[in-house]
Write an enzyme that holds these catalytic residues in place. Sequence first.
Site, PDB file in Angstrom:
ATOM      1  N   SER A  53      29.090   4.258 -25.256  1.00 12.08           N
ATOM      2  CA  SER A  53      28.474   5.559 -25.582  1.00 12.08           C
ATOM      3  C   SER A  53      27.085   5.751 -24.964  1.00 12.08           C
ATOM      4  CB  SER A  53      28.403   5.756 -27.098  1.00 12.08           C
ATOM      5  OG  SER A  53      29.702   5.844 -27.612  1.00 12.08           O
ATOM      6  N   THR A  90      29.921   4.353 -35.865  1.00  7.83           N
ATOM      7  CA  THR A  90      31.108   3.551 -35.568  1.00  7.83           C
ATOM      8  C   THR A  90      31.252   2.442 -36.594  1.00  7.83           C
ATOM      9  OG1 THR A  90      32.340   2.482 -33.790  1.00  7.83           O
ATOM     10  CG2 THR A  90      29.979   2.024 -33.855  1.00  7.83           C
ATOM     11  N   LYS A  92      31.791   4.290 -40.581  1.00  7.00           N
ATOM     12  CA  LYS A  92      32.386   5.628 -40.493  1.00  7.00           C
ATOM     13  C   LYS A  92      32.742   6.249 -41.846  1.00  7.00           C
ATOM     14  CE  LYS A  92      34.615   5.547 -35.943  1.00  7.00           C
ATOM     15  NZ  LYS A  92      35.882   5.640 -35.233  1.00  7.00           N
ATOM     16  N   ASN A 132      32.493  10.321 -37.257  1.00  2.00           N
ATOM     17  CA  ASN A 132      31.979   9.557 -36.106  1.00  2.00           C
ATOM     18  C   ASN A 132      30.870  10.301 -35.374  1.00  2.00           C
ATOM     19  OD1 ASN A 132      33.411  11.482 -34.627  1.00  2.00           O
ATOM     20  ND2 ASN A 132      34.090  10.008 -33.096  1.00  2.00           N
ATOM     21  N   ASP A 161      37.407  11.748 -33.112  1.00  2.00           N
ATOM     22  CA  ASP A 161      38.515  10.870 -32.702  1.00  2.00           C
ATOM     23  C   ASP A 161      39.833  11.648 -32.714  1.00  2.00           C
ATOM     24  OD1 ASP A 161      37.026   8.543 -32.330  1.00  2.00           O
ATOM     25  OD2 ASP A 161      37.183   7.968 -34.432  1.00  2.00           O
ATOM     26  N   GLY A 200      50.920   1.171 -37.570  1.00  5.36           N
ATOM     27  CA  GLY A 200      49.624   0.679 -38.052  1.00  5.36           C
ATOM     28  C   GLY A 200      49.003   1.647 -39.046  1.00  5.36           C
ATOM     29  N   GLY A 257      41.931   2.762 -39.678  1.00  4.67           N
ATOM     30  CA  GLY A 257      41.131   3.981 -39.573  1.00  4.67           C
ATOM     31  C   GLY A 257      41.535   4.841 -38.385  1.00  4.67           C
ATOM     32  N   TYR A 270      42.760   0.644 -24.737  1.00  7.22           N
ATOM     33  CA  TYR A 270      42.518   1.029 -23.338  1.00  7.22           C
ATOM     34  C   TYR A 270      42.119  -0.176 -22.488  1.00  7.22           C
ATOM     35  CZ  TYR A 270      37.824   1.199 -25.269  1.00  7.22           C
ATOM     36  OH  TYR A 270      36.674   0.878 -25.927  1.00  7.22           O
TER      37      TYR A 270
HETATM   38  P1  NAP Z   1      42.482  -2.079 -37.534  1.00 10.38           P
HETATM   39  O1  NAP Z   1      42.064  -1.375 -38.771  1.00 10.38           O
HETATM   40  O2  NAP Z   1      41.951  -3.422 -37.271  1.00 10.38           O
HETATM   41  O3  NAP Z   1      44.101  -2.262 -37.498  1.00 10.38           O
HETATM   42  C1  NAP Z   1      44.987  -1.201 -37.575  1.00 10.38           C
HETATM   43  C2  NAP Z   1      46.291  -1.636 -38.237  1.00 10.38           C
HETATM   44  O4  NAP Z   1      47.033  -2.494 -37.389  1.00 10.38           O
HETATM   45  C3  NAP Z   1      46.129  -2.433 -39.514  1.00 10.38           C
HETATM   46  O5  NAP Z   1      45.835  -1.553 -40.571  1.00 10.38           O
HETATM   47  C4  NAP Z   1      47.491  -3.118 -39.631  1.00 10.38           C
HETATM   48  O6  NAP Z   1      48.421  -2.283 -40.300  1.00 10.38           O
HETATM   49  C5  NAP Z   1      47.927  -3.269 -38.176  1.00 10.38           C
HETATM   50  N1  NAP Z   1      47.821  -4.662 -37.742  1.00 10.38           N
HETATM   51  C6  NAP Z   1      46.683  -5.406 -37.681  1.00 10.38           C
HETATM   52  N2  NAP Z   1      46.961  -6.645 -37.228  1.00 10.38           N
HETATM   53  C7  NAP Z   1      48.317  -6.671 -37.012  1.00 10.38           C
HETATM   54  C8  NAP Z   1      49.228  -7.670 -36.565  1.00 10.38           C
HETATM   55  N3  NAP Z   1      48.812  -8.894 -36.261  1.00 10.38           N
HETATM   56  N4  NAP Z   1      50.525  -7.324 -36.470  1.00 10.38           N
HETATM   57  C9  NAP Z   1      50.970  -6.090 -36.787  1.00 10.38           C
HETATM   58  N5  NAP Z   1      50.153  -5.101 -37.220  1.00 10.38           N
HETATM   59  C10 NAP Z   1      48.847  -5.401 -37.334  1.00 10.38           C
HETATM   60  O7  NAP Z   1      42.182  -1.189 -36.285  1.00 10.38           O
HETATM   61  P2  NAP Z   1      41.746   0.352 -36.090  1.00 10.38           P
HETATM   62  O8  NAP Z   1      40.282   0.453 -36.233  1.00 10.38           O
HETATM   63  O9  NAP Z   1      42.596   1.269 -36.874  1.00 10.38           O
HETATM   64  O10 NAP Z   1      42.062   0.478 -34.514  1.00 10.38           O
HETATM   65  C11 NAP Z   1      43.389   0.305 -34.053  1.00 10.38           C
HETATM   66  C12 NAP Z   1      43.413   0.161 -32.541  1.00 10.38           C
HETATM   67  O11 NAP Z   1      43.006   1.388 -31.944  1.00 10.38           O
HETATM   68  C13 NAP Z   1      42.471  -0.915 -31.997  1.00 10.38           C
HETATM   69  O12 NAP Z   1      43.106  -1.579 -30.940  1.00 10.38           O
HETATM   70  C14 NAP Z   1      41.284  -0.110 -31.477  1.00 10.38           C
HETATM   71  O13 NAP Z   1      40.642  -0.758 -30.415  1.00 10.38           O
HETATM   72  C15 NAP Z   1      41.962   1.163 -31.014  1.00 10.38           C
HETATM   73  N6  NAP Z   1      41.099   2.360 -31.055  1.00 10.38           N
HETATM   74  C16 NAP Z   1      41.036   3.110 -29.939  1.00 10.38           C
HETATM   75  C17 NAP Z   1      40.289   4.280 -29.940  1.00 10.38           C
HETATM   76  C18 NAP Z   1      40.213   5.114 -28.694  1.00 10.38           C
HETATM   77  O14 NAP Z   1      39.369   6.013 -28.604  1.00 10.38           O
HETATM   78  N7  NAP Z   1      41.082   4.917 -27.740  1.00 10.38           N
HETATM   79  C19 NAP Z   1      39.592   4.683 -31.085  1.00 10.38           C
HETATM   80  C20 NAP Z   1      39.690   3.867 -32.231  1.00 10.38           C
HETATM   81  C21 NAP Z   1      40.454   2.705 -32.199  1.00 10.38           C
HETATM   82  P3  NAP Z   1      49.430  -2.893 -41.428  1.00 10.38           P
HETATM   83  O15 NAP Z   1      48.664  -3.963 -42.134  1.00 10.38           O
HETATM   84  O16 NAP Z   1      49.726  -1.720 -42.275  1.00 10.38           O
HETATM   85  O17 NAP Z   1      50.628  -3.420 -40.703  1.00 10.38           O
END
Ligand code: NAP
Length: 282
Positions: free
Chosen positions: A21, A66, A70, A91, A106, A130, A133, A223
């Site tokens: 950012s 972030t 958040k 955010n 987002d 998943g 957040g 990404y």
């Molecule tokens: P998070 O809270 O760490 O994980 C999301 C969900 O993934 C968890 O609630 C869990 O759901 C599932 N999970 C976690 N570990 C797992 C495993 N070993 N096997 C299977 N499922 C698993 O992450 P988040 O903050 O929501 O972000 C999710 C992804 O999006 C990350 O990779 C992050 O880098 C990406 N992201 C990208 C952007 C963008 O702008 N492109 C923005 C935000 C986030 P369950 O427990 O219900 O199975």
Amino acid sequence: MINGNTRLLCLLGSPVEHSFSPTMHNASFQKLGINSCYMAFDVKPDTLEQAITGLRTLGFVGANVTFPNKEHVLSYLDFIDPMAKKIGAVNTIVNNQGKLEGYNTDAIGFIESFKRFQFDFKNKKIALLGTGGAAKAVAVGLLFNHVSKIDIFSRTIDKASGFCKGINDETLSAKTYADLDETYPYDIVINSTPLGMHPKEGQSVIKSDQVGYIDTVFYDLIYNPSETEFLKLARLSGRKTMNGLDMLIYQGIYALRHWFDFDESLWTKEDVVKILEASQII
Ligand code: NAP
């Protein structure tokens, strides 16, 4: 040039040192001739209230928020936009003449990233993998764009059900991965789990070549790497794929639009990509 008229913006999170950012926003200020400066501050929930008071006192234009702040930040703001309220996370903060307003870019960043497919979300059927957040922002963005069905997949039915209850909309249904075979095809399958990202490269929650039909879009919020195992399998079976880079870029562009009025044609996704490439961020 920083001078007496320079206005401040910042990122409040922890950790923040790898955030793109500051690079992106400072480059945009330079290109658009905006006399502002964007810094990243390592702030955890226990000092967030003081940091927010600091924004007010010092007359910051605004801020990004972030992980892990958040959700916590909602209680310190004067106004929360309806979409951010539904997501339960902010955010982007805008200082509107001393009144702090909270937004979530987002969700709009995710929706905007479909521009390249000229995608019409109306009545589409979605699989969202998943329950974190990021999934919440995506689900609310899709609801605001009138999809007909969102199946939320989790490793446990309790987590999926809790997620659906939190958003409270009949478009959402709770599923576990065991249900996948009976529920497809979907128009979009979205990975919002960290599987596929360091240190879990090469892993995928589902075999994406087994679900969807030929027009299904396979979307990974990750990404880096630019092509996860989930996307690779989909691509090899001839499906449309997209990673999370455009979402990331658009959430930043929309934050900028909240803070400043500018000619939008002067700061586009392509401009941001150039900055990220030059800084070796992508
Ligand atoms: P998070 O809270 O760490 O994980 C999301 C969900 O993934 C968890 O609630 C869990 O759901 C599932 N999970 C976690 N570990 C797992 C495993 N070993 N096997 C299977 N499922 C698993 O992450 P988040 O903050 O929501 O972000 C999710 C992804 O999006 C990350 O990779 C992050 O880098 C990406 N992201 C990208 C952007 C963008 O702008 N492109 C923005 C935000 C986030 P369950 O427990 O219900 O199975």
